[in-house]
Design a protein around this motif. Structure first.
Motif, PDB file in Angstrom:
ATOM      1  N   VAL A 100      -4.097   1.380  -4.225  1.00  0.00           N
ATOM      2  CA  VAL A 100      -4.396  -0.084  -3.893  1.00  0.00           C
ATOM      3  C   VAL A 100      -4.409  -0.832  -5.365  1.00  0.00           C
ATOM      4  CG1 VAL A 100      -6.113  -1.563  -3.076  1.00  0.00           C
ATOM      5  CG2 VAL A 100      -5.612   0.509  -1.836  1.00  0.00           C
ATOM      6  N   LEU A 107      -6.482   3.965   4.407  1.00  0.00           N
ATOM      7  CA  LEU A 107      -6.263   2.862   5.211  1.00  0.00           C
ATOM      8  C   LEU A 107      -6.185   2.970   6.580  1.00  0.00           C
ATOM      9  CD1 LEU A 107      -4.822  -0.085   5.096  1.00  0.00           C
ATOM     10  CD2 LEU A 107      -2.440   1.126   5.136  1.00  0.00           C
ATOM     11  N   PHE A 148       0.728  -1.288  -0.083  1.00  0.00           N
ATOM     12  CA  PHE A 148      -0.034  -0.086  -0.154  1.00  0.00           C
ATOM     13  C   PHE A 148       0.940   1.100  -0.091  1.00  0.00           C
ATOM     14  CE2 PHE A 148      -2.975  -3.036   2.440  1.00  0.00           C
ATOM     15  CZ  PHE A 148      -3.860  -3.175   1.514  1.00  0.00           C
TER      16      PHE A 148
END
Length: 180
Positions: free
Chosen positions: A137, A124, A89
């Motif tokens: 992502v 996130l 990520f």
């Protein structure tokens, strides 16, 4: 001689900070000490050991040294895990202005992570935290760290439970603007 190891991590060079007790330092501060030790080991020839918290009168390591080394190993492990998470990520690119608000976007180099995919911006959340940060992502292929198989959808990491879409942004847009 005097061991003031703690000060190299904390930056506190006052009398109170010039101590050898590193037991309460954070993993990041322990990495700073490890970096400092590596520099000195590489650049200087050792001439002895200071009797005190880390070495006894015979020059043998103490339990405090073993604990400090274990803390450094744990910090290195956490750093490696953080780097792996950053590969999965990568942070989004972002900009903010009072006139336009916030804009987040993903590219093949965003967050300082070069890769062959751009991704889409998502919030996130770390377990146990209400705070989020923007990450890029993957939208295709199997989830991170899992081999491709018919058991997985071809959605990359979009189904990760720690991710949330930005309100008002298309789910597959590589950029997202949040107005003021």
């Amino acid at each position: 001689g005097r061991d003031a190891t703690r000060a190299f991590a904390t930056g506190d060079f006052t009398q109170a900070g010039l101590v050898d007790d590193v037991s309460a330092l954070s993993p990041g501060e322990m990495l700073a000490i490890q970096s400092w030790l590596s520099f000195y080991r590489h650049s200087y020839h050792p001439v002895g050991k200071l009797v005190g918290r880390f070495y006894d009168e015979n020059g043998a390591p103490t339990e405090a040294l073993r604990q400090a080394e274990a803390a450094i190993e744990e910090a290195l492990k956490l750093k490696a895990e953080s780097e792996q998470r950053k590969q999965q990520f990568p942070p989004c690119n972002s900009e903010w202005s009072s006139a336009k608000g916030s804009r987040f976007w993903c590219s093949k180099q965003s967050g300082g992570v070069n890769r062959d995919w751009a991704g889409v911006p998502r919030k996130l959340y770390r377990p146990g935290s209400r705070e989020s940060h923007c990450v890029c992502v993957r939208t295709t292929g199997p989830p991170w760290g899992q081999p491709g198989s018919s058991e997985h959808s071809d959605r990359g990491d979009l189904d990760n439970p720690h991710l949330e879409e930005y309100d008002g942004c298309h789910p597959l847009a590589q950029q997202c603007a949040l107005t003021v």
